[in-house]
Enzyme design. Structure first.
Site, PDB file in Angstrom:
ATOM      1  N   GLY A 240       0.828  -1.211   0.000  1.00 37.65           N
ATOM      2  CA  GLY A 240       0.000   0.000   0.000  1.00 37.65           C
ATOM      3  C   GLY A 240       0.856   1.251   0.000  1.00 37.65           C
TER       4      GLY A 240
ATOM      5  NE  ARG B   4      -4.174  -1.405   1.951  1.00 37.26           N
ATOM      6  CZ  ARG B   4      -3.003  -1.334   2.571  1.00 37.26           C
ATOM      7  NH1 ARG B   4      -2.027  -2.144   2.218  1.00 37.26           N
ATOM      8  NH2 ARG B   4      -2.817  -0.475   3.537  1.00 37.26           N
TER       9      ARG B   4
ATOM     10  CB  SER C  66      -3.001   8.751   5.242  1.00 38.20           C
ATOM     11  OG  SER C  66      -2.166   8.030   4.361  1.00 38.20           O
TER      12      SER C  66
ATOM     13  CG  ASP D 151       1.735  -0.056  10.345  1.00 35.50           C
ATOM     14  OD1 ASP D 151       0.562  -0.015   9.925  1.00 35.50           O
ATOM     15  OD2 ASP D 151       2.691   0.466   9.740  1.00 35.50           O
TER      16      ASP D 151
ATOM     17  CE  LYS E 266      -3.220   0.893   8.178  1.00 33.01           C
ATOM     18  NZ  LYS E 266      -2.380   1.907   7.516  1.00 33.01           N
TER      19      LYS E 266
ATOM     20  NE  ARG F  20      -2.486  -5.363   9.486  1.00 34.90           N
ATOM     21  CZ  ARG F  20      -1.520  -4.592   9.052  1.00 34.90           C
ATOM     22  NH1 ARG F  20      -1.354  -3.380   9.567  1.00 34.90           N
ATOM     23  NH2 ARG F  20      -0.691  -5.002   8.132  1.00 34.90           N
TER      24      ARG F  20
HETATM   25  C1  S3P Z   1       3.022   4.251   6.153  1.00 32.98           C
HETATM   26  C2  S3P Z   1       1.957   4.890   6.730  1.00 32.98           C
HETATM   27  C3  S3P Z   1       0.882   4.174   7.447  1.00 32.98           C
HETATM   28  C4  S3P Z   1       1.298   2.769   7.823  1.00 32.98           C
HETATM   29  C5  S3P Z   1       1.953   2.054   6.684  1.00 32.98           C
HETATM   30  C6  S3P Z   1       3.197   2.789   6.248  1.00 32.98           C
HETATM   31  C7  S3P Z   1       4.032   5.056   5.435  1.00 32.98           C
HETATM   32  O1  S3P Z   1      -0.256   4.063   6.605  1.00 32.98           O
HETATM   33  O2  S3P Z   1       0.171   2.050   8.277  1.00 32.98           O
HETATM   34  O3  S3P Z   1       2.315   0.739   7.048  1.00 32.98           O
HETATM   35  O4  S3P Z   1       5.117   4.545   5.124  1.00 32.98           O
HETATM   36  O5  S3P Z   1       3.753   6.230   5.170  1.00 32.98           O
HETATM   37  P1  S3P Z   1      -1.290   5.286   6.356  1.00 32.98           P
HETATM   38  O6  S3P Z   1      -0.601   6.288   5.516  1.00 32.98           O
HETATM   39  O7  S3P Z   1      -2.449   4.658   5.655  1.00 32.98           O
HETATM   40  O8  S3P Z   1      -1.644   5.830   7.690  1.00 32.98           O
END
Ligand code: S3P
Length: 439
Positions: A102, A130, A175, A320, A347, A351
């Site tokens: 993601g 997603r 995010s 996470d 996620k 989760r």
């Molecule tokens: C991340 C941000 C988080 C996290 C993901 C990694 C990143 O997600 O859950 O594992 O590297 O910016 P969100 O941006 O959806 O909060």
């Protein structure tokens, strides 16, 4: 065992255990930071030398992606050493496949939007469900043309990049992936780009951009990027706190344990799980913290735990780690409530459901809520073992391997292969910490 599409899945059995965790351990390079080091290295004219890069499949996907745009990516002499030569990026010949990542797909929406090229981004079955509207909408408003399934709300996504203009944007959903995508697009936009957030999220993009010569201004709840060329950087990726969390919780719940995890990134919005463990009464302490790099060691020892409440503004800083904190909660006296965490449902798996389902299989009383979960803990509990469906979610799979340390019978984890997305050496590290072998 086959998945719904008929593909063969691997399973792995842990325990029953009985060994404590002792000694010192280093975890792989941080995944979030690894993705960004490749994307920034590819934007900079010249060669960036990166050490400590995560070897997980997610980061490999970003590595292949930047190479598809014409960046040169060469392996160095030691594990985790890479040289990225960027600057002149061109249209990729083929679809970019991010696999399960993601972070890769969302960051690349912004990163690719600044390149005068057609980019098609796809991933696996989990990626296909997603939500992408949160990143597509602001990048569209910067002038890129974007489409995807459901009017751009789901992958595959098609990005027609080129001339962008800066925006001033408040994130509707906290995010760091979306913030990072907008800031990466802003590097090459006309005029400044500002991202505002009500709840702080991890700060890697704004922390790393200046290392590659980017110009960033931090405000109260906001970050502004001033467009301009990037220059190469030699960069060492610190250890991943999300991976360290598995061993730290494992030591906290396993009698006789005294473990130190070294060289972990503990900067803003990544060490929230330690604060939760401290509230639970856990014996965790940070040593040798290097303020400049935000890196330190964490020593964790077994001790009695009590339930706590986890919610509000602290959630983005530990989202996470909730599956493994739920494992800690199973051995904390009382009911631990995780709330304001509806994002868990978006996620690699849902989760809430996957964590609750796995804990229940092992005999823990847990209940899902629309925005989180409740775990009824019992300090003296021994789990009953069983076969767990990790739903192809690496963090759920590894969390249940941790839970096996308090099980009287073997714990078999199905769809274990997902662990390679973030932590290919997990089994070896499990054996090192516990001096026990998996089968
Ligand atoms: C991340 C941000 C988080 C996290 C993901 C990694 C990143 O997600 O859950 O594992 O590297 O910016 P969100 O941006 O959806 O909060």
């Amino acid at each position: 065992m086959l998945d719904k599409a008929g593909r063969k899945l691997s399973s792995l059995t842990f325990g029953p255990q009985g060994a404590s965790l002792r000694g010192r351990l280093r975890v792989p390079g941080d995944k979030s930071i690894s993705h960004r080091s490749l994307l920034l290295g590819a934007l900079a004219s010249g060669t960036s030398r990166i050490t400590g890069l995560s070897a997980g499949l997610d980061v490999q996907a970003t590595r292949r992606a930047v190479a598809s745009f014409g960046a040169t990516v060469e392996r160095g002499a030691n594990d985790g050493e890479w040289a990225v030569t960027g600057g002149k990026l061109a249209e990729p010949d083929d679809v970019i496949d991010v696999g399960n990542s993601g972070t890769a797909i969302r960051l690349m929406v912004g990163w690719a939007a600044a390149i005068d090229a057609l980019t098609v981004l796809k991933g696996d079955r989990s990626i296909a469900r997603r939500p992408m509207g949160r990143v597509v909408e602001p990048i569209r408003s910067m002038g890129a043309s974007l489409d995807g399934r459901g009017n751009g709300s789901l992958p595959p996504l098609v990005v027609r990049g080129g001339h962008l203009h800066g925006i001033d944007y408040e994130l509707p959903v906290p995010s760091a992936q979306v913030k990072g995508a907008i800031l990466l697009a802003g590097v090459s936009a006309e005029g400044e780009t500002t991202v505002r957030e009500r709840h702080p999220t991890r700060v890697h993009t704004e922390e790393m951009l200046p290392l590659w010569g980017g110009r960033v201004r931090l405000g109260e709840g906001s970050v502004t990027v001033v467009p301009g060329p990037l220059s190469p950087c030699d960069f060492d990726v610190p250890g991943d706190p999300s991976q360290a969390a598995f061993w730290i919780v494992a030591a906290c719940i396993t009698p006789g344990s005294d473990l130190t995890v070294q060289n972990i990134y503990l900067g803003a919005q990544r060490a929230g799980f330690l604060a939760v463990l401290e509230r639970m009464g856990a014996n965790v302490e940070v040593a040798g913290f290097d303020d400049r790099r935000g890196v330190g060691d964490v020593r964790a020892r077994f001790g009695p735990l009590v339930a706590t409440q986890v919610g509000g503004a602290e959630i983005p800083g530990l989202i996470d780690e909730i599956p493994v904190l739920a494992v800690a909660a199973a051995f904390a006296e009382g009911a631990t409530v995780f709330s304001d965490a509806g994002e868990l449902r978006h996620k690699e798996s849902d989760r809430v459901e996957s964590t609750v389902g796995a804990l229940r299989t092992l005999g823990v009383s847990a209940e899902g809520k629309p925005d989180g979960l409740v775990v009824e803990g019992n300090a003296g509990a021994s789990l009953k073992g069983g076969i767990i469906d990790s739903e192809g979610d690496h963090r759920v799979a590894m969390s249940m391997a941790v839970a096996s340390l308090r099980s009287v019978s073997p714990v078999t984890i199905d769809a274990w292969e997902s662990v390679a997305t973030s932590y290919p050496g997990f089994e070896e590290d499990f054996a090192i910490c516990t001096s026990k072998r998996t089968s």
